[in-house]
Each structure stands twice: as C-alpha cells, then as structure tokens.
Motif scaffolding. Structure first.
Motif, PDB file in Angstrom:
ATOM      1  N   UNK A   1       0.846  -1.178   0.000  1.00 34.05           N
ATOM      2  CA  UNK A   1       0.000   0.000   0.000  1.00 34.05           C
ATOM      3  C   UNK A   1       0.884   1.230   0.000  1.00 34.05           C
ATOM      4  N   UNK A   2       0.373   2.273  -0.552  1.00 32.20           N
ATOM      5  CA  UNK A   2       1.147   3.501  -0.671  1.00 32.20           C
ATOM      6  C   UNK A   2       0.373   4.620   0.002  1.00 32.20           C
ATOM      7  N   UNK A   3       0.843   5.054   1.146  1.00 34.58           N
ATOM      8  CA  UNK A   3       0.182   6.120   1.860  1.00 34.58           C
ATOM      9  C   UNK A   3       0.979   7.373   1.699  1.00 34.58           C
ATOM     10  N   UNK A   4       0.404   8.319   1.037  1.00 36.71           N
ATOM     11  CA  UNK A   4       1.085   9.512   0.657  1.00 36.71           C
ATOM     12  C   UNK A   4       1.239  10.503   1.807  1.00 36.71           C
ATOM     13  N   UNK A  59      11.556   7.438  -8.147  1.00 34.36           N
ATOM     14  CA  UNK A  59      11.884   7.066  -6.774  1.00 34.36           C
ATOM     15  C   UNK A  59      10.740   6.269  -6.155  1.00 34.36           C
ATOM     16  N   UNK A  60       9.514   6.733  -6.363  1.00 37.95           N
ATOM     17  CA  UNK A  60       8.336   6.028  -5.848  1.00 37.95           C
ATOM     18  C   UNK A  60       8.257   4.624  -6.452  1.00 37.95           C
ATOM     19  N   UNK A  61       8.501   4.521  -7.752  1.00 33.22           N
ATOM     20  CA  UNK A  61       8.470   3.208  -8.401  1.00 33.22           C
ATOM     21  C   UNK A  61       9.549   2.287  -7.826  1.00 33.22           C
ATOM     22  N   UNK A  66      10.617  -2.656  -4.436  1.00 31.37           N
ATOM     23  CA  UNK A  66      11.272  -3.342  -3.325  1.00 31.37           C
ATOM     24  C   UNK A  66      11.459  -2.377  -2.158  1.00 31.37           C
ATOM     25  N   UNK A  67      10.453  -2.282  -1.283  1.00 30.32           N
ATOM     26  CA  UNK A  67      10.539  -1.328  -0.178  1.00 30.32           C
ATOM     27  C   UNK A  67      11.689  -1.577   0.791  1.00 30.32           C
ATOM     28  N   UNK A 106       0.357  11.993 -12.225  1.00 28.01           N
ATOM     29  CA  UNK A 106       0.952  10.658 -12.058  1.00 28.01           C
ATOM     30  C   UNK A 106       1.207  10.274 -10.593  1.00 28.01           C
ATOM     31  N   UNK A 107       1.520  11.237  -9.748  1.00 23.60           N
ATOM     32  CA  UNK A 107       1.679  10.927  -8.320  1.00 23.60           C
ATOM     33  C   UNK A 107       0.327  10.680  -7.665  1.00 23.60           C
TER      34      UNK A 107
END
Length: 192
Positions: A1-4, A59-61, A66-67, A106-107
């Motif tokens: 999950x991506x929490x901005x 960078x986000x990608x 691989x976090x 895109x973000x």
C-alpha cells in the motif's frame, strides 16, 4: 500500500508534512519528497515546472518494486522483522512529502491516503519570516508571490484530489501525528 505524505518506510513509521515545510518525522523513516531527494534544481520551486517530478515518480516506483531495498539504500535502520521480510510480506508504507505533490497527476494516481496541513496566512507569513535563507527574501516576496502561488496551487490541488484529509497546522505536532497515525492504522485494519 502507498500512503502519501505521511507514512513512509516501515511498519509504524509515520511522517507528515505541510505546505510550509514543517515536518513530523520519526527517526526510523526515510523520506521521499521535493526538498529531500533533489527533485528540484537551484531555481524557484514555487511552480511545478521547477521540480523534477519524473525523478520523484521513479523514486516512488523504486520503492514500490522493493521497499526493503529502498529503505536500506536510503540509510533507514530496519527492524529485525522488516529485515527478514521480503517485498511482498509485511506492511510497507512510503511517505511522499512536499507542497506540490497533489498537483501532479501521475503521483495522485498512486496515493492511497492524502493529508494536508493547513495554517492561516498570518502564521504562514510569521513562520517564513523566521527562516534564514542563503539569499534572503526580497521585500514583498511573501505577499506578492509566495502567498498568491500558494492559493493558486491549493485551488488546483483541491480540484484534482477530492480525498485529502486536512489537518490543523496550529495544533501540536504530536496531535497531528496522532491523527495521521490513527487514520493510516484504521485504513490498514480495514484493508486486511
């Protein structure tokens, strides 16, 4: 999950940032943001064209791929649990921070959660006046450029993103941190 804008690299790691660049940071987190990862050249960052948003997306990608590797490469000390997990296991949360991060489609497409710390004009002007810059602000810059650009970008942001949770920047950092932490924790629990 991506929490901005808020919850960055690892389980129970939480970061919050506002338009005035005051950040609630836990020491066990790494940051991905306009001012942290050299996404802007040495010019005005009052306009999105001054930022290297493609570098931020890349960078986000990298984090999404691989976090754990991302955290290590950014100098984040991982818990033993995170060290043993692979990218598909565990909870990995990335925080993206900055003042134009909701103005770039895109973000917006990758955020699961959006927070925005708001402060009134008087407080924003006061905080800016207490900062020391290598090249000081010329007289009238805040009223003639900074605040009007803030209003312009905020209006654009509100038109593009309808899922922003607003935080009162006049409350304590601890209070804001707790509100974001609770919101993210509830989202994680609801998605298990």
């Amino acid at each position: 999950m991506f929490y901005h804008l808020f919850c960055e690299c690892y389980r129970h790691s939480l970061i919050v940032t506002n338009v005035c660049l005051s950040t609630l940071v836990r020491s066990d987190c790494c940051m991905c943001g306009e001012a942290r990862c050299s996404f802007f050249p040495p010019c005005s960052v009052s306009v999105i064209a001054a930022l290297d948003m493609e570098a931020m997306i890349n960078t986000v990608k990298g984090w999404q791929e691989n976090p754990v590797k991302f955290a290590r490469s950014h100098g984040v000390s991982l818990s033993p649990e995170a060290e043993e997990s692979n990218s598909d296991k565990g909870i990995h949360i990335l925080i993206v921070e900055g003042f134009l991060i909701y103005n770039y489609k895109p973000l917006l497409d990758v955020y699961d959660k959006c927070f925005y710390i708001s402060i009134p004009y008087e407080e924003c002007k006061r905080r800016r006046s207490t900062r020391t810059y290598t090249v000081p602000d010329p007289p009238g810059l805040f009223d003639g450029h900074v605040w009007p650009m803030y209003l312009k970008h905020r209006k654009e942001m509100e038109a593009k993103c309808d899922r922003i949770e607003y935080l009162d920047g006049m409350t304590s950092k601890e209070d804001m941190y707790n509100k974001v932490y609770e919101s993210v924790q509830n989202s994680l629990l609801n998605n298990l």
